[in-house]
Write a protein that holds these residues in place. Sequence first.
Motif, PDB file in Angstrom:
ATOM      1  N   THR A  56      23.516   1.342  65.935  1.00 38.11           N
ATOM      2  CA  THR A  56      24.679   1.588  65.378  1.00 38.11           C
ATOM      3  C   THR A  56      25.458   0.409  64.448  1.00 38.11           C
ATOM      4  N   ARG A  71      14.410   0.451  59.715  1.00 38.45           N
ATOM      5  CA  ARG A  71      14.899   1.760  59.807  1.00 38.45           C
ATOM      6  C   ARG A  71      13.656   3.145  59.110  1.00 38.45           C
ATOM      7  N   SER A  72      13.966   4.077  58.296  1.00 38.65           N
ATOM      8  CA  SER A  72      12.780   4.966  58.187  1.00 38.65           C
ATOM      9  C   SER A  72      11.751   4.783  57.188  1.00 38.65           C
ATOM     10  N   CYS A 106      11.242   8.281  63.318  1.00 43.75           N
ATOM     11  CA  CYS A 106      12.254   8.102  62.177  1.00 43.75           C
ATOM     12  C   CYS A 106      12.531   9.378  63.302  1.00 43.75           C
ATOM     13  N   ASN A 109      16.799  12.633  59.311  1.00 43.70           N
ATOM     14  CA  ASN A 109      16.732  12.529  57.843  1.00 43.70           C
ATOM     15  C   ASN A 109      17.223  13.900  57.164  1.00 43.70           C
ATOM     16  N   PHE A 130      16.205  -1.469  65.824  1.00 47.54           N
ATOM     17  CA  PHE A 130      15.638  -0.127  64.910  1.00 47.54           C
ATOM     18  C   PHE A 130      17.430   0.725  64.723  1.00 47.54           C
ATOM     19  N   GLY A 131      17.400   1.179  63.831  1.00 45.93           N
ATOM     20  CA  GLY A 131      18.549   1.833  63.371  1.00 45.93           C
ATOM     21  C   GLY A 131      19.049   3.156  64.157  1.00 45.93           C
ATOM     22  N   MET A 134      16.717   6.059  64.360  1.00 46.60           N
ATOM     23  CA  MET A 134      15.404   6.318  64.705  1.00 46.60           C
ATOM     24  C   MET A 134      15.227   6.094  66.550  1.00 46.60           C
TER      25      MET A 134
END
Length: 209
Positions: A56, A71-72, A106, A109, A130-131, A134
């Motif tokens: 985050t 990210r996605s 992912c 979403n 990675f976000g 995810m």
Amino acid sequence: RDKKESVIFKGEDNSYYEKLPDGKVNCIDEQLPFELPDGWKWCNLSMVGTTNIGLTYRPADIDTQGIIVLRSCNIVKDEINLTDLVRVKTSIRENQFVQKDDILICARNGSRSLVGKCTLIPEFDEKVSFGAFMAVYRTPYFNYIVHFLRSNFFRSVFDDSNSTAINQLTQDMLKRAVIPLPPLAEQLRIVDKITELFERLNCIEESLI
């Protein structure tokens, strides 16, 4: 395997059971849609790998000289695409860095169809994170399991259980997802066959353009 996670086993009555972290045991025969060939095992993903959620960060953390955050949008046609990159400068835990052959997923979403899309992490020449929307799944059986995660059977893990506006694949759903696991040699044969078939489909698609 994390001993705090659930485990699937076959009882003396030939039924399959899941033992939960709190010690409860439930029969899961109704969740298993078919009989397995000899040598295959039903297990869940927590028994054969580990999973982590991503980083985050705040808009103020974005910095062109920082760490890449996948990210996605960086999963395109089942592969990593670095066209649209975000880099950040912030504190990142070690388990929020990806490793080669991790499966990037992912996990959250607004579009249900994008939840669950995944790819294998390639070799990077720098540290990559990675976000938060995810997840990363790490397993020695990555070549087989990445194809399983793209299957309709796996999609049933979350397709029938998401009613929120933002669809998500939670850590618990991912860890408890039931998978038919073949012996390693059979895994490799299946992966080779899938690769061959997709190459044929790509050739057919290109011939129609």
